[in-house]
Every structure is written in C-alpha cells, then in structure tokens.
Design an enzyme around this catalytic site. Structure first.
Site, PDB file in Angstrom:
ATOM      1  N   ARG A   1      -3.260  -2.632  13.377  1.00 31.08           N
ATOM      2  CA  ARG A   1      -4.855  -2.803  13.428  1.00 31.08           C
ATOM      3  C   ARG A   1      -5.158  -4.392  13.841  1.00 31.08           C
ATOM      4  O   ARG A   1      -5.119  -5.099  12.889  1.00 31.08           O
ATOM      5  CB  ARG A   1      -5.229  -2.179  12.088  1.00 31.08           C
TER       6      ARG A   1
ATOM      7  N   HIS B   1      -3.951 -11.263  13.695  1.00 33.82           N
ATOM      8  CA  HIS B   1      -4.156 -12.189  14.782  1.00 33.82           C
ATOM      9  C   HIS B   1      -3.299 -12.144  15.790  1.00 33.82           C
ATOM     10  O   HIS B   1      -3.026 -13.330  16.579  1.00 33.82           O
ATOM     11  CB  HIS B   1      -4.493 -13.646  13.998  1.00 33.82           C
TER      12      HIS B   1
ATOM     13  N   GLU C   1       0.808  -1.261  -0.058  1.00 35.53           N
ATOM     14  CA  GLU C   1      -0.041   0.015  -0.036  1.00 35.53           C
ATOM     15  C   GLU C   1       0.919   1.277   0.045  1.00 35.53           C
ATOM     16  O   GLU C   1       0.476   2.225  -0.790  1.00 35.53           O
ATOM     17  CB  GLU C   1      -0.850   0.005   1.155  1.00 35.53           C
TER      18      GLU C   1
ATOM     19  N   TYR D   1       1.675  -5.273  12.772  1.00 39.94           N
ATOM     20  CA  TYR D   1       0.672  -4.431  12.284  1.00 39.94           C
ATOM     21  C   TYR D   1      -0.170  -4.115  13.479  1.00 39.94           C
ATOM     22  O   TYR D   1      -0.448  -4.620  14.626  1.00 39.94           O
ATOM     23  CB  TYR D   1      -0.199  -5.449  11.360  1.00 39.94           C
TER      24      TYR D   1
END
Length: 940
Positions: free
Chosen positions: A332, A377, A9, A330
């Site tokens: 989020r 996760h 991204e 990560y």
C-alpha cells in the site's frame, strides 16, 4: 530473562517475524483492527439517547468518537493483555500507514501498557529489515492517527445521513459513501454516454505497397498503408466523429475533412487500377522509449488486471500474502521511488542478466506526481537488499503468487534499465485517381474532379536497441476510439502495434506498386465501459480516495448491486442510475469530483499536521455561513432536502413514451403512450438482468412489452382442464402458465380481508422454459410437458418412496423424500425411467451430504491444530478446513490458486472471529477524550 512483546496485524506476519527475532521476543497478531465505532443500536442502553446515540460520535463536543472492542476480538485482547504482563517492553509493529498507525493507537488504548512502548516500522519482512527496524524505533505519529480517525468519522457521518434518504426514495438496504458513490457515478455516466451514442458509418481504402523496381534489394518487401487524403482533403477516420455521429469541427471547419461512403470508396479503388504510385514524402526520426516507474498500489492493480486478469481485490490479497511472507515490500504505497539499496539491487541484477550496456550510467530516480503521496514511502518491489529472480522462487511460489511476483520483479528491474532506442519512418505514397464520369456527377467528394490525388500513409518503427524491453513492457488500456487494425500488425495510424514494422529503403520520388487495394466500411464505437483497471486509473487521476482502498471500493459497489461484471467490463444496474440521479439532484456537492478530491487533499493536510481535525469536521458537518451556499454543511443539506419525487428519481425515459422504472422487485418498462382504461396501469414488462442499460432501446423495450403483456402469448388450451395456456417473459426468464377463471374479489372487504381472499384462491401452474426453448418457438405441446412437472417416475423398489423428476433453480433433479440427485440434462426430466433413477440413487451423492468424496486439494498440516488442511466442495461453494474450523474461500481465491500459507491464515482469522453472534459489553468501553492525543510511545 527480559522478554519483549511485538504485536503485528496478521498471523502470517507474526510467524515470519518470530523466526527472525528469536526467543527473547514474543510476536503476537492482533488480526487486524480490534476496535471501531459500533452500530448505534449496539451502544450501551444508557448511551442510546445521549449525544452518541445517532452516530456513536458526539458531533457537538469535538466529534468525540465512542469506540468499542469488537465482540469477536475480546478474547484476542485478553490474550494480548496476558502476554503484556510477562513483557518488559512493547513493540507496536503494525504497518506504517494511516490504518497501521490507527491500529497501533487502538492497541495502546485497549491494552494500557505500563512498560516502555516503541513504534517499530518496516516496509519488507526480511531479517535485515526487521533488525534495522528494531534499531530505529519512533514515537506514535498522532497526525496519522488523526487523519485516519477523521476519515472514519467522515465516512460514518456521510453514510448515516445520506443512506436513509436512499432507503426512503429508492430501495431499502442501499448505501451511500464518499468514494463508492463517486465510483458508481463514473460507471453510470459512462453508460449514459453509451446510451446517447449514435454510431457513424464511414469507409476507407487500404492496400499493400512495395517498390516498383524489381532489381532493388528490398523489392520483395511490402507494407500496408491506408488512404489518408483525397484531393487535398483529409479522409475521415473514427476519431473525427463525435458521439452524436457527426463530423467534428476542425480548424478549417468540416470542409477540410472528406467522409467516404461506399460508392466513393469503390470509385477510388476502381480509379487507382494500374495507377502510377510514387513516394511523395519520407521522414525518419529517432525513437526513444523510457521504462515505466516501479509499481505503486494503483499501477499494480491496473497492470495485474491487464496482464494477469486479476481483480483489484485479488491482486491486493495476493500482494498481501507475498508481503507477509517476505517476498515483496509493503503493497500500500503512493510512491514510485526506490531506496538506494533497491536501486543498486535492480541495476546489479539487470547488468548480470542482460549485460552492462542495458544499464544507464546514472540510476533512475522516480518521484510521486501527487504532492500528498504517503503510505509507505517506497514503491512495491522484491524484498531484500538483493532480489531473488522468479526462477529462484519458483519452487516456493505457484499460481497467482508466482505470476504477481514475476510481474513486480520485471517492472522493478526494468525501471533501472536503459531506454529502448530505434528509428521511426513515416512514408506517404500517392497517385492520381482516374474518376469516371458517373462518379464526377454524383455530388460526392469526387464531384467535379477528374484526377484527384490519393495519398496513402504508413509508418514503422525499427528497434535497434531493446534496452528495458528485454525485461518488461507495460500494457495499456484498449482505446476503443481507435481505428480497427489494417492488415497484420499495422494499426489505424499505420503504426505497427509491436513497434517493430520494417519499411523498405525508399527515397522521395521512387516509383511504387499498389496491390490488393480494397474498400472497407466501418462504424464508430461507443465509449468503452470501465474495467477495474481503467476505473482505478480514473479515480487516481481525479484524486479521489486512496489507491489502497480502491479494491474494497470496487468490491463494495459490486456487492451492493450497483455494478455488475460482464467479462472485464463494469456495467451499472438500473438501481445505480436511480441512486446517482438522486445524489446528483439533491447532494450534488457530495458527489462532485472536485469536491471529493478536495476532501482527500484536506485529509492529507491533517495527516501532515497542517490542519485541525475538529475544525475541518465542524466545517464539513455544520457548514460555514461565511461561504454562503457553498458553505452549507451536511446536516443542513439533509434537513433542507424538501420534497423528492421518488417516481421521477426511479424513472429513465427510453423514448416514444416508454419509461424504465426501478421497482421494488426489479426494473420494468412501461408504455405511457398506450391507451388504457381509467384506473388501469399502462402495459408493463420486467427487464431481464442480462439486458444492459445501453441495450434497452425503444425496439428492445417494445419487444419485452409484447412478450410480457398481461395476456401473454396464447399457446392453446389444456385438453384436460380446459384452461388457456400462455407464455410470458418474467424477471427470472420466460415461463408458461395457465389462466384460471377465478371469481373477482369483493372490493367492499377490508384490505386485509381482500389479501386473505386472494391468498386462498387456487394458484395457476407455471413452468420455466428449458434452455432449448424461447418465447418465439415454444408450442402448446412444450408448455403441457412443462406444466406436467414434477413427473412421477415411480416408487423405489426397496423403500416404496415415490421418486419424482423436477426442474429446480439449479437444474433438473430427482427427488425421493428429502434425498435428491441431479439429472444429466433437461430432456431427462421427461425420459428418465425408474430403473435409471434407482441406479442414480446408488451412486455417491454429489451435493449436500457427500462424505466419501476426496478433497479437492491437500495443503499440509495446520500449525495451530496440528491437523491436515484440505480444500473441499460444499453446499455453499469451496472451503478450506482442518476438520475443526471451516472457512469459505474468498471469491477471488480458487482451489487451484490457494497456497498453504493463505489457508493457514484464513483458518486463523476464522478462529479469531469466534462466534458470529455479538454479545453486549458488560460495561462501556472508554471513550476517546476530545482533547488532543498525547504520544503514547516513547523513543528509547
């Protein structure tokens, strides 16, 4: 040679990963989403009147969305297509959450690759993680794509159906949203509680206590204790009162609680002079405290707000930068769990830094409370199979990035450390009160009792083993219902707020001395306003929205003007009151907390593949007749609204006939109880923006009405013009003006002619009060000075241009033609001389046009343009530039905190956006088929 294309991204992520993959791979960035639902007005002409015309979604045919490549992303898509022609494999390496999965799917739809496609996922950007991801690719998860697409369509339907109602009945430009409206309601409801709150006054007694035996080893040690019972009845504290200022009803009614007033509290203090205190009871029990779980998105935002004073947006932006540069995993995620490698790394580091005794025998395992927890996760933690300490990254990180990394590192390591252990002692010290006759017959709590027992209580915790506290201690939101602290380090319950108050060694029956007994009055506090941390916590507890979206939700309600910040507190505007009231009265189900939470759970079901996207959207929008009124769909709800009383929606009763109205030009109060002539409006006054809703009492409203009455405060007469001078309160602050004797406008003329006649009339002179002036103190002399502005200082000796002193929106300044200079203070408006003005114009310009001033910071060379990046101060605020591309700093980034990496990314994003003007597509983009998507990626 075979060449593989990897698409991520962000440019920062692309640069980092390119360094790990080598020349066989080309890593490109999509710079976020490349496609979305267009505005209906931007649809191709032949589609505007068709089934896509209202939402860019065909609601009658499987809620089929029409997607369009962003105008500023067409160049980027063309670049990716060219890169794809040279590749023999495509790796989609976007984030492993719904948004990332959707970006990957949109890339497939736009690029239409003819080479093998692999979905590559990772939770941290380290060499090991990227190599593992290459070896463990998977197919595109169409269920995650379905869930994200459903969410996007849902938000489009919600906003496009409900927002127009707000435009018609409240104000143009407002918006409604599935999560933002509920978040606004939370803030408004809390303010309503504060407005209805009635403070309760109560008194208490406290003192210092120590052992009476001077020969005891702990004889010199004292502790602070508070009166907890009197005559066998518990002494009321703040938590015993409701929001109406009344004592709550307990198990034995209100008779089991005694409320002390000033006289009674003083009588207790007097009656305990030279009292024989003794230990009535002593209880000791073990103390154990477990470490907090590793960070999730929500808990990181909360803790960063409490400890680092970061906004939700600021903490997420900083975390994003740390993730993309390989420092953390990560950011989020709903899960607090750690991988086996991370657990071992945390345990190893804790053992090395603090000792083996600080690590429990078995690893700690954390699981998510929310069954629908998804996104990444694993918890947010330092990246890698072994962690770098804050000291090891101190040379690479600075400012907010270092602070946030240190916070994440501490929390992660502490989560695998041993419990803190100690003991808690609770002591009660009592003595009979010698009550005077006057107090006995006062009708108060001491009436009829000659020597009631007064019992004081305190507790203290002694930490014998710090355990995880050696690394980290979690903060908590301030409980505004709690009592004020009594004495140094002792809270309302007698407990040391640091948990380490030591009590002297005592035994039941030991004689005690009581010193410095004093009575103190208290007032209960209104429920605290939400902060960013507490509203994030509330939204998560209610199951509303996703933690990864909370930062943007808070920013949205602030940008829309629904919520203002006062320090850390979130204060609702009066517009928010009107919006929430309309939604509550006419869209109650859409703004209901449980209903919104159920929608979130349904979206999780779609993501898990257990629910059909089209079926769910059909029930939401068209309704389900089998469920009766509860099954009413959004479309029917909007179509059957009936009449909405806009005046009622925009009114809030303050009391005694005074109403607040949300008007076109801002909020104002009006006195409906005042006597007025037929056809005239009641007395009105604007409400300044700095008056919070709970501060607008009847008394404050009358003060505004008195100051802002149509005739204003008469100051006197201008000796030159003969006009009356008055002072008034306006929306933008107090001001003075002159009253002109103007002829009435002919009402027989048309409305347009009357408007033109009114515009042709002379305008009265006005002037805002200086900061040193108030409506109460301003005089006619002050007013005449203000109305004399702008003041002619003189003519420039060189150019002959006139120089004037003026008071502007941003303060006092000099003006010469189009050139201006700021004045040092307001008094200079009336005192600055021509020589001083000329000298000021010789100095470098401080505002627009200043070119000789040095940059605020230098941040190195831009890898794209090869030119130096600097931070400058411009007309619209600080910005970063390489001389070719300019990008205003986001409001949560300062010149001091921005890093070179952030600057490079901001400039890259700006370049990728291209011209702001959106050009129409030459031909319509392909619409998404209504049929179930087939996995476009294949595992190799």
């Amino acid at each position: 040679m075979p060449r593989k294309l990897v698409i991520v991204e962000s440019p920062a992520k692309a640069r980092k990963i390119q360094g790990y993959l080598g020349d066989d791979y080309e890593v490109e960035a999509s710079v976020g989403h490349i496609r979305d639902l267009p505005q209906p007005s931007e649809l191709p002409a032949d589609m505007k009147k068709g089934p896509y015309g209202k939402f860019a979604v065909d609601v009658d045919n499987g809620f089929d969305p029409y997607y369009e490549v962003y105008g500023d992303k067409r160049k980027k898509v063309a670049e990716l297509k060219r890169a794809l022609k040279e590749a023999d494999e495509l790796y989609l390496a976007t984030d492993e959450d719904r948004e990332g999965e959707a970006i990957a799917w949109h890339l497939l739809e736009a690029l239409k690759p003819k080479v093998p496609v692999k979905r590559m996922v990772f939770h941290e950007i380290t060499r090991e993680a990227i190599q593992r991801a290459l070896q463990n690719t998977r197919d595109l998860d169409v269920n995650l794509v379905d869930a994200q697409e459903t969410r996007r369509i849902l938000d489009r339907l919600y906003g496009y159906e409900v927002s127009p109602v707000l435009w018609r009945k409240v104000r143009q430009g407002l918006s409604a949203g599935r999560v933002q409206s509920v978040a606004t309601r939370l803030v408004v409801e809390r303010e309503r509680e504060r407005m209805a709150f009635v403070a309760a006054e109560y008194w208490d007694v406290s003192g210092d206590f120590g052992l009476a035996d001077t020969a005891h080893d702990d004889a010199g040690q004292s502790f602070r204790a508070r009166l907890v019972s009197l005559g066998g009845r518990r002494v009321a504290t703040g938590r015993d009162f409701d929001d109406r200022g009344q004592l709550k009803v307990g198990t034995a009614g209100r008779d089991d609680v005694v409320r002390l007033d000033h006289a009674t509290a003083d009588a207790v203090v007097g009656g305990l002079t030279d009292a024989a205190f003794a230990v009535r009871s002593l209880e000791t029990k073990p103390y154990t405290r477990r470490p907090a779980a590793p960070f999730t998105t929500s808990t990181l935002q909360q803790e960063a707000s409490r400890k680092l004073r970061m906004s939700a947006r600021q903490s997420m932006r900083t975390a994003q930068s740390l993730y993309e540069n390989g420092y953390i995993t990560y950011m989020r995620t709903d899960s607090p769990s750690l991988s086996t490698e991370a657990t071992n790394a945390a345990r190893t580091q804790a053992s090395e830094l603090y000792g083996a005794d600080f690590v429990p025998r078995k690893p700690r395992v954390y699981t998510a409370k929310n069954q629908g927890a998804q996104e990444a996760h694993e918890a947010i933690r330092p990246a890698g199979d072994s962690f770098r300490t804050p000291a090891q990254v101190a040379k690479e990180l600075s400012g907010d990035q270092f602070k946030l990394y240190e916070l994440i590192w501490k929390r992660t390591v502490a989560s695998q450390m041993a419990d803190a252990k100690g003991s808690t002692a609770s002591v009660r010290v009592g003595a009979p009160v010698q009550v005077r006759a006057a107090a006995q017959s006062s009708g108060g709590p001491l009436d009829g009792s000659s020597s009631p027992e007064a019992v004081f209580a305190a507790s203290g915790t002694v930490i014998t083993f710090r355990g995880f506290l050696a690394a980290y201690e979690e903060s908590s939101d301030v409980d505004r219902y709690a009592e004020e602290s009594l004495g140094a380090g002792t809270g309302s319950d007698g407990k040391d707020e640091k948990g380490e108050t030591r009590l002297p060694r005592m035994a039941e029956g030991d004689a005690m001395r009581g010193d410095d007994l004093e009575a103190a009055g208290h007032s209960t506090s209104a429920p605290p306003r939400y902060t960013e941390a507490s509203i994030v916590k509330a939204l998560e507890e209610l199951g509303i929205g996703r933690p990864s979206t909370y930062a943007s939700t808070i920013s949205t309600i602030q940008d829309r003007g629904y919520v203002l910040s006062r320090g850390q507190a979130l204060v609702p505007s009066w517009v928010a009151f009107a919006v929430v009231r309309l939604l509550e009265e006419h869209f109650d189900r859409l703004i209901d907390y449980d209903f919104t939470a159920r929608m979130e759970a349904d979206l999780d079901e779609i993501a898990a593949g257990r629910r059909d996207r089209v079926e769910w959207l059909t029930r939401f929008y068209f309704g389900d007749a089998a469920q009766g009124p509860e099954g009413e769909g959004l479309r029917e709800l909007v179509e059957n609204l009936g009449d909405i009383d806009a005046r009622g929606i925009n009114s809030v009763a303050i009391g005694e006939g005074i109403n607040l109205r949300v008007g076109r030009y801002g909020p104002y109060v009006e006195d409906l109880a005042a006597e007025v002539k037929e056809g005239e409006n009641p007395p009105r006054a604007s409400v300044p923006d700095d008056v919070a809703p709970d501060e607008l009492t009847v008394a404050k409203a009358r003060e505004l009405l008195a100051a802002g009455a149509d005739d204003g405060k008469v100051l006197g007469t201008d000796p030159v013009s003969g006009n009356q001078i008055i002072a008034r309160a306006g929306r933008y602050g107090p001001y003075v003006t002159e009253v002109l004797d103007l002829p009435p406008i002919d009402t027989s003329l048309s409305a347009a002619a009357q408007k033109r006649a009114k515009a042709a009339q002379p305008k009265p002179r006005t002037g805002s009060l200086l900061k040193t002036m108030t409506l109460e103190t301003v005089t006619i002399e002050d007013a005449l000075k203000l109305l004399s502005l702008p003041r002619v200082v003189g003519a420039d000796p060189e150019s002959g241009e006139e120089i004037t002193a003026q008071n502007g929106r941003y303060g006092p300044y000099l003006k010469k033609g189009t050139d201006s200079r700021s004045l040092p203070d307001e008094e200079s408006l009336f005192t600055v001389t021509l020589d001083e003005a000329v000298e000021l114009y010789k100095q470098p310009k401080r505002g627009r046009g200043r070119t000789a001033t040095p940059p605020l910071r230098e941040l190195g060379e831009d890898p794209t343009s090869g030119k130096p990046i600097v931070v400058k101060d411009g007309r619209f605020g600080e910005y970063v530039t390489d001389g070719e591309t300019n990008r205003t700093l986001p409001r949560d980034v300062t010149p001091e905190s921005i890093t070179p990496e952030q600057a490079v990314e901001l400039l890259a994003e700006k370049r990728a956006q291209g011209p702001k003007k959106r050009t129409p597509a030459k031909k319509p983009a392909a619409k998404r088929p209504a049929a179930k998507k087939k996995p476009a990626a294949t595992k190799k």
